[in-house]
Design a protein around this motif. Structure first.
Motif, short mmCIF file in Angstrom:
data_model
loop_
_atom_site.label_atom_id
_atom_site.label_comp_id
_atom_site.label_asym_id
_atom_site.label_seq_id
_atom_site.Cartn_x
_atom_site.Cartn_y
_atom_site.Cartn_z
N MET A 1 1.63 9.50 -5.44
CA MET A 1 2.23 10.75 -5.04
C MET A 1 3.13 11.43 -5.99
SD MET A 1 3.92 11.99 -1.35
CE MET A 1 2.45 11.23 -0.60
N LEU A 2 4.12 10.56 -6.53
CA LEU A 2 5.20 10.72 -7.41
C LEU A 2 4.17 11.30 -8.54
CD1 LEU A 2 7.83 11.04 -8.24
CD2 LEU A 2 7.67 8.64 -9.39
N LEU B 1 7.24 16.37 -18.36
CA LEU B 1 8.40 16.06 -17.45
C LEU B 1 8.09 14.52 -17.75
CD1 LEU B 1 10.24 17.07 -15.35
CD2 LEU B 1 8.58 16.46 -13.79
N VAL B 2 9.25 13.93 -18.04
CA VAL B 2 9.27 12.20 -18.29
C VAL B 2 10.48 11.56 -17.20
CG1 VAL B 2 9.71 10.40 -19.70
CG2 VAL B 2 8.52 12.65 -20.63
N LEU B 3 10.13 10.42 -16.66
CA LEU B 3 11.26 9.86 -16.06
C LEU B 3 11.32 8.53 -16.72
CD1 LEU B 3 12.70 9.77 -13.27
CD2 LEU B 3 10.72 8.08 -12.49
N LEU B 4 12.99 8.67 -17.14
CA LEU B 4 13.28 7.44 -17.80
C LEU B 4 14.20 6.67 -16.88
CD1 LEU B 4 14.45 9.37 -21.24
CD2 LEU B 4 12.31 8.12 -20.85
N ARG C 1 13.96 3.73 -21.02
CA ARG C 1 12.50 3.44 -21.14
C ARG C 1 11.82 4.26 -20.18
NH1 ARG C 1 12.27 -1.58 -23.76
NH2 ARG C 1 13.98 -2.61 -23.92
N ILE C 2 10.67 4.52 -20.64
CA ILE C 2 9.73 5.42 -20.04
C ILE C 2 9.11 4.90 -18.61
CG2 ILE C 2 7.32 6.73 -20.19
CD1 ILE C 2 8.11 6.76 -23.32
N ARG C 3 9.42 5.43 -17.80
CA ARG C 3 8.64 4.84 -16.37
C ARG C 3 7.41 5.75 -15.78
NH1 ARG C 3 13.21 3.60 -11.70
NH2 ARG C 3 11.03 2.64 -11.03
N VAL C 4 7.32 7.19 -15.87
CA VAL C 4 6.43 8.02 -15.58
C VAL C 4 6.43 9.24 -16.63
CG1 VAL C 4 5.50 9.26 -13.70
CG2 VAL C 4 6.82 7.19 -13.05
N LYS D 1 0.89 -1.24 -0.01
CA LYS D 1 0.04 -0.12 0.14
C LYS D 1 0.66 1.25 0.00
CE LYS D 1 -3.54 2.44 2.87
NZ LYS D 1 -4.19 2.32 3.80
N LEU D 2 1.93 1.27 0.67
CA LEU D 2 2.77 2.42 0.77
C LEU D 2 3.67 2.61 -0.49
CD1 LEU D 2 4.37 1.92 4.41
CD2 LEU D 2 2.58 3.69 3.76
N LEU D 3 3.92 1.50 -0.99
CA LEU D 3 4.58 1.82 -2.50
C LEU D 3 3.43 2.33 -3.23
CD1 LEU D 3 6.39 -1.76 -2.67
CD2 LEU D 3 7.39 0.62 -2.36
N LEU D 4 2.35 1.69 -3.29
CA LEU D 4 1.52 2.29 -4.35
C LEU D 4 1.22 3.72 -3.95
CD1 LEU D 4 -1.32 -0.60 -4.44
CD2 LEU D 4 0.32 0.00 -6.12
N GLU D 5 0.93 4.11 -2.65
CA GLU D 5 0.86 5.52 -2.36
C GLU D 5 2.04 6.25 -2.76
OE1 GLU D 5 0.02 5.62 1.77
OE2 GLU D 5 -2.02 4.90 1.66
N SER D 6 3.12 6.06 -2.69
CA SER D 6 4.29 6.53 -3.30
C SER D 6 4.24 6.82 -4.46
CB SER D 6 5.55 5.83 -2.45
OG SER D 6 5.61 5.73 -1.20
#
Length: 803
Positions: free
Chosen positions: A419-420, A431-434, A439-442, A411-416
């Motif tokens: 939140m991110l 904004l892209v997190l690679l 590879r695209i993550r977010v 649950k904490l992982l999902l919330e984190s």
């Protein structure tokens, strides 16, 4: 044709009948004889009886023939029946056999008759035959059983025997009639079914064991406990006698024995001692695949084993893989009959479950390491969790507690992660997190809109250049691969990734893991088009300010002397005219009269020509100063108001009408009557349209010359209004296109222009906050595109953003 067959019985009956008739007619010694009437009646009866006898005889013959036919049919059915038939006497000797049975065993019927029935029975199954034959003869109850029979070549086949006892009613002699059917195919099918059933049961056991192991992984947070339970299940299932589990360090130099199960085998080696990775272990570690050897005792690997080690007959080593890297080995030793390929698949599955348990254990360790940072924020929640955990421990034992902790961690992982994502979405810029593999993550919402992605979930995990550009290799000029080898952040400017007419500043931030290695890259895009345009406008304004000062100085310094010249020239002309009049009166009729070494008529013309030249020069100076003043006027910006672009275009055309009619064949005003009004300075915009139309007219060089004026609305506030002036004239070459907006630059003849028209347009458009673009092809066309922003809408948006 029927045949008359007379049997001995028939002849005897006839003689007896004739004797009775003779005695009756002659009469005996005591017989009074018969009368003629009785004799005639008797003869009549005899004749009738004779006829009846003939008829009965014919019927008997017919019945006999039918019986023969039936017998033949029975014989045919018996011989060619789908079942083999044997008639065997009480001693087991074959007395009769049909053709089907003879064909079954591949022996001629004549060769079978008189032989013992056991000769065609498989030796191991003869007891079955004797036992059932004895029971049949004792009870005379029909029976059936199955055994194997032999063919002539010794080949065996499965047969079903249906047996019954036949007793001759006259002699009391008994026979066994045996009906034989070939059931070999059925037996093979049954064997196949048995094998399939056995394999299904084995698969079911394996699946049950895997499910049980999966539940262990989910319910047991301790890797040591979970892996030992998984090992015990797998060892029992495969039949291995012993085994162990070891874990490697990151580089594989060191290892740790998690547990060692020797079973009933003696082993004097201290499992705590480190052993180098070599032999089969090295093969499993290097290639990351299961390896096994069922003859290891006589193989080359024995030399690596220390004294006192478990005696090895067979061994199977399965690497524990996490992220495609071996982190340990699960080993199984001494399986009776040796390990099989099925064991490889089975143990691989159990090893994967052990890897999941290890990964979960490490994730939980990582979560526990972060508990101190979260302790203050979640102190009260942790207290409640601990209290609840103690209650659950008392009521539901350790298993429920561990499941609850795992669920809380997830649950904490999902919330984190949520939140991110919210933080990312709250950032207005794309904004892209690679990851380090690009590879695209977010992605945030701005990035989804910027790259035109329809569903962000589909591109997560895709390589960026494939997801955004549909390419199979890096984009041209991409700096992400280069920065992976550097330690610092990178920022640079470029033309728009999606729109080359815009300018962007790209920021690349490195996110490192705990070991200091690059783990992720944050890719931020900032649109600096407006800033670039403002910078260019500031530079241009500075140039114009300096040029305006210079123009004012020049105009002032030139106007004063030129005004003096222009003022005195008419006076000088008047003086000269009076002097010339006086000379004409005194010497005008004297042909030899000269002044300044010139004949007087020539001198008279030259004087007025010089005065005319001075006047023309003064006018040229005045025109130059006027052009400079017009140049300075571009800095003027009047009051902005709402402008009807269609009406303004008609007004500009009316001003240019005479020039356009002389040089242009077709003029098209494509601006709709319903085009929305724009908020701008009307005089400046009118001046821009006039200069662009005149410039297009001067570029017309074809018989079917055409000028088209059009307007459209853009998609953003910066591109709110787009006005285009297109001609099919001579176009502009690459060498000149870079200078067309420079002051006093012109490719026309000296008397056709000053080179300030396009410069004035550019400066006026810039003053209105817009920009001007050119699209051209030499010899074909030119399009001048004026792009004006919606300043009102921009200011409203900025107010909303502040709110």
């Amino acid at each position: 044709m029927k045949k008359n067959h007379k049997t001995p019985t028939d002849a005897g009956l006839r003689r007896r009948a004739e004797k009775i008739i003779a005695e009756t007619v002659a009469g005996g010694p005591d017989s009074p004889g018969i009368s003629p009437e009785e004799s005639a009646s008797l003869i009549h009866e005899l004749r009738v009886h004779q006829i009846e006898l003939k008829m009965q005889n014919e019927e008997l013959r017919r019945i006999q023939e039918e019986l023969e036919k039936s017998r033949n049919r029975y014989s045919h059915l018996f011989d060619f029946s789908p079942f083999g038939y044997f008639n065997v006497d009480e001693k087991g000797i074959i007395e009769q056999v049909n053709l089907t049975a003879a064909d079954m065993v591949g022996i001629a019927r004549g060769s079978l008759i008189g032989k013992a029935f056991t000769r065609i029975i498989f030796r191991d199954d003869q007891d079955i035959y004797y036992r059932n034959r004895r029971a049949l003869l004792e009870s005379e109850t029909p029976t059936s059983f199955e055994l194997r029979l032999l063919k002539s070549g010794g080949a065996e086949f499965y047969a079903r025997l249906e047996c019954l006892v036949i007793t001759d009613s006259e002699t009391g002699f008994r026979q066994m009639r045996i009906a034989v059917s070939d059931i070999t195919e059925r037996k093979h099918q049954e064997e196949t079914i048995r094998k399939t059933t056995r394999l299904s049961q084995e698969r079911a056991q394996e699946i049950t064991a895997l499910l049980k192991s999966a539940k262990i992984v989910l319910s047991t947070s301790s890797f040591t406990k979970a892996s030992r339970k998984i090992f015990d299940i797998c060892r029992t299932l495969t039949g291995a006698a012993a085994g162990y589990l070891e874990l490697f360090s990151d580089g594989g130099e060191d290892h740790k024995i998690v547990f060692f199960e020797a079973g009933d085998i003696s082993c004097s080696i201290d499992t705590v001692l480190l052993m180098p990775i070599r032999a089969l272990r090295e093969k499993a570690y290097r290639f990351g695949k299961v390896v096994y050897d069922n003859n290891i005792f006589s193989g080359p690997w024995m030399e690596y084993l220390p004294a006192g080690h478990v005696r090895l007959e067979s061994i199977l080593l399965a690497p524990v893989m996490i992220h495609k890297q071996p982190v340990g080995i699960l080993g199984f030793i001494n399986k009776a009959g040796g390990f099989t390929k099925n064991d490889i698949h089975l143990i691989t599955a159990f090893t994967q479950l052990a890897a999941v348990s290890l990964r979960n254990d490490r994730m939980l360790d990582a979560l526990k390491q972060n508990e101190n940072q979260l302790q203050k924020a979640y102190n009260e929640m942790e207290k409640q969790v601990q209290e609840r955990t103690r209650d659950l421990t008392r009521s539901n034992q350790q298993l429920v507690m561990e499941i609850e902790e795992r669920q809380e961690a997830e649950k904490l992982l999902l919330e984190s992660r949520s939140m991110l994502q919210k933080v990312f979405d709250g950032i207005a810029e794309p904004l892209v997190l690679l990851d380090r593999d690009m590879r695209i993550r977010v992605m945030n919402n701005s990035a989804v809109a910027y790259f035109g992605v329809t569903d962000s979930r589909k591109v997560v995990g895709e390589i960026c250049y494939n997801a955004f550009k549909g390419k199979t290799d890096f984009c041209e000029g991409c700096r992400i691969p280069l920065m992976l080898s550097k330690s610092g952040n990178v920022e640079f400017e470029r033309k728009g990734f999606k729109n080359p007419h815009r300018y962007e500043r790209v920021f690349l931030y490195i996110v490192k893991d705990r070991q200091g290695a690059t783990e992720n890259i944050i890719y931020r895009i900032s649109d600096i088009t407006e800033r670039k345009l403002l910078d260019k406008q500031i530079i241009q304004n500075e140039k114009m300010a300096a040029l305006g000062v210079m123009v004012s100085s020049i105009a002032h310094e030139i106007n004063n002397p030129n005004a003096f010249i222009a003022f005195n020239l008419p006076i000088l002309r008047e003086y000269i005219e009076q002097l010339i009049g006086m000379i004409d009166h005194d010497r005008g009729n004297t042909p030899a009269f000269e002044l300044c070494n010139m004949p007087y008529p020539e001198f008279r013309k030259d004087v007025f020509r010089l005065i005319g030249n001075l006047e023309h020069g003064s006018e040229r100076i005045n025109m130059f100063v006027s052009n400079l003043q017009e140049f300075s006027w571009t800095k003027y910006k009047g009051k902005e108001t709402w402008v009807d672009l269609k009406a303004l275009s008609k007004k500009a055309f009316d001003i240019c009408r005479s020039k356009l009619k002389r040089t242009v064949q077709f003029y098209i005003d494509d601006i709709p009557e319903t085009f929305p009004q724009i908020h701008t300075e009307p005089n400046a915009l009118e001046h821009i349209l006039i200069n662009l139309l005149m410039n297009a007219a001067q570029a017309s060089d074809k018989a079917d010359s055409l000028i088209k004026l059009s307007a459209m609305t853009g998609e953003t506030w910066l591109d709110h209004t787009i006005i285009e002036v297109t001609d099919n004239g001579c176009g502009i070459d690459a060498e000149n296109i870079a200078h067309i907006f420079d002051p006093f630059f012109s490719t026309k003849a000296p008397n056709d222009g000053t080179g300030l028209g396009l410069y004035v347009c550019h400066d006026l458009v810039t003053g209105l906050g817009g920009r001007i673009e050119v699209e051209t092809e030499v010899g074909k066309y030119s399009t001048f595109r004026v792009i004006l922003p919606d300043m009102e809408r921009r200011s409203e948006n900025r107010v909303e953003e502040k709110i």
